[in-house]
Design a protein around this motif. Structure first.
Motif, PDB file in Angstrom:
ATOM      1  N   ILE A 164       5.065 -13.233   6.986  1.00 15.98           N
ATOM      2  CA  ILE A 164       4.801 -11.862   6.528  1.00 15.98           C
ATOM      3  C   ILE A 164       4.201 -11.018   7.648  1.00 15.98           C
ATOM      4  O   ILE A 164       3.522 -11.525   8.534  1.00 15.98           O
ATOM      5  N   SER A 180       8.946 -11.255   4.942  1.00 14.25           N
ATOM      6  CA  SER A 180       8.679 -10.243   3.929  1.00 14.25           C
ATOM      7  C   SER A 180       7.560  -9.309   4.404  1.00 14.25           C
ATOM      8  O   SER A 180       6.592  -9.754   5.023  1.00 14.25           O
ATOM      9  N   GLU A 213       4.330  -7.385   4.058  1.00 13.08           N
ATOM     10  CA  GLU A 213       3.121  -7.518   3.232  1.00 13.08           C
ATOM     11  C   GLU A 213       1.928  -6.977   4.007  1.00 13.08           C
ATOM     12  O   GLU A 213       1.870  -7.086   5.235  1.00 13.08           O
ATOM     13  N   ASP A 214       0.961  -6.468   3.267  1.00 11.46           N
ATOM     14  CA  ASP A 214      -0.328  -6.091   3.833  1.00 11.46           C
ATOM     15  C   ASP A 214      -1.254  -7.289   3.642  1.00 11.46           C
ATOM     16  O   ASP A 214      -1.520  -7.704   2.507  1.00 11.46           O
ATOM     17  N   LEU A 252      -2.488  -9.136  -0.578  1.00 15.24           N
ATOM     18  CA  LEU A 252      -1.289  -9.967  -0.720  1.00 15.24           C
ATOM     19  C   LEU A 252      -0.749  -9.937  -2.152  1.00 15.24           C
ATOM     20  O   LEU A 252      -1.524  -9.845  -3.115  1.00 15.24           O
ATOM     21  N   SER A 253       0.568 -10.036  -2.267  1.00 17.54           N
ATOM     22  CA  SER A 253       1.193  -9.939  -3.599  1.00 17.54           C
ATOM     23  C   SER A 253       1.346 -11.302  -4.275  1.00 17.54           C
ATOM     24  O   SER A 253       1.927 -11.402  -5.347  1.00 17.54           O
TER      25      SER A 253
END
Length: 247
Positions: free
Chosen positions: A90, A116, A118-119, A123-124
């Motif tokens: 990420i 992917s 992502e910050d 996180l998701s």
């Protein structure tokens, strides 16, 4: 704001948030990044990654998250050594990950290493999702270090391991003086010539200088929820390897 003595260093002198500036910077330098990285580290970076990966081998992680994956060098090296079921890289820079995706495709590993956007500070992923998390030369770019560390601890399973490689400032002479010359003159000059982004390679040594290292970083990891933290200086302290385990 971070609770650690970390001066806010940004790539460009604008009012934009650090994360946005870092994203732009890495999108700008993505095409030249790999060549520059190996040149500026004199090729030693591959050995540093190998050492970090060795600290994951006894764990045999099946699900690995590579944070601030960039162009995927660490992810590729980790996949080759550990052969996990899942390896996700990420980053906030699509430009960097696009280079990584091309490398993975050339290796014929599509579907084995995924990328992917992502910050790292939000996180998701659900709790306890990964067996191991790796971060190579990207943690100093986090907008908020404490949030990023807490998020990585959250998505790591109990007993899971975080390994961080980060460039650090040597503390002992003569390496301290040599490094000072190298970071103030060599890095910005070569960076400007090859990447055409002067700010990026002025930011790099400044961000290393400002980032908490050694015992301060170990304290930050423990405050984020990690249990045991090991600190291993590499190449006379030019790089430091942190190994942290979640209780």
């Amino acid at each position: 704001m971070s609770h650690y003595p970390q001066e806010e260093i940004k790539p460009y002198n604008t009012e934009e948030k650090k994360a946005k500036q870092v994203e732009k910077m890495f999108d700008n330098i993505a095409p030249a990044y790999d060549k520059l990285n190996h040149l500026l580290s004199l090729g030693i970076d591959k050995g540093w990654r190998k050492k970090a990966i060795q600290h994951l081998q006894s764990l045999r992680p099946q699900r690995i998250l590579d944070v601030a994956t960039g162009t995927g060098d660490f992810a590729i090296q980790a996949y080759r050594a550990l052969a996990p079921i899942e390896l996700l890289g990420i980053d906030i820079s699509e430009g960097m990950m696009e280079v990584g995706r091309k490398k993975v495709k050339e290796l014929g590993w599509e579907g084995r290493i995924l990328f992917s956007k992502e910050d790292a500070t939000a996180l998701s992923f659900p709790n306890d999702r990964f067996d191991a998390i790796t971060v190579a030369f990207g943690i100093r770019n986090f907008e908020q270090l404490d949030l990023g560390l807490r998020e990585m601890c959250r998505v790591l399973r109990s007993g899971g391991r975080l390994v961080i490689l980060e460039l650090t400032v040597p503390e002992k002479a003569p390496m301290k003086q040599l490094y000072s010359l190298y970071s103030r003159i060599f890095i910005p000059t070569v960076g400007k010539l090859l990447s055409k982004d002067k700010s990026a390679y002025t930011y790099l040594p400044q961000s290393i200088q400002a980032f908490p290292q050694g015992a301060v970083m170990a304290t930050a990891l423990k405050q984020a929820g990690f249990q045991s933290v090991e600190i291993k200086p590499l190449t006379f302290g030019v790089c430091t390897l942190y190994i942290a385990t979640k209780a």
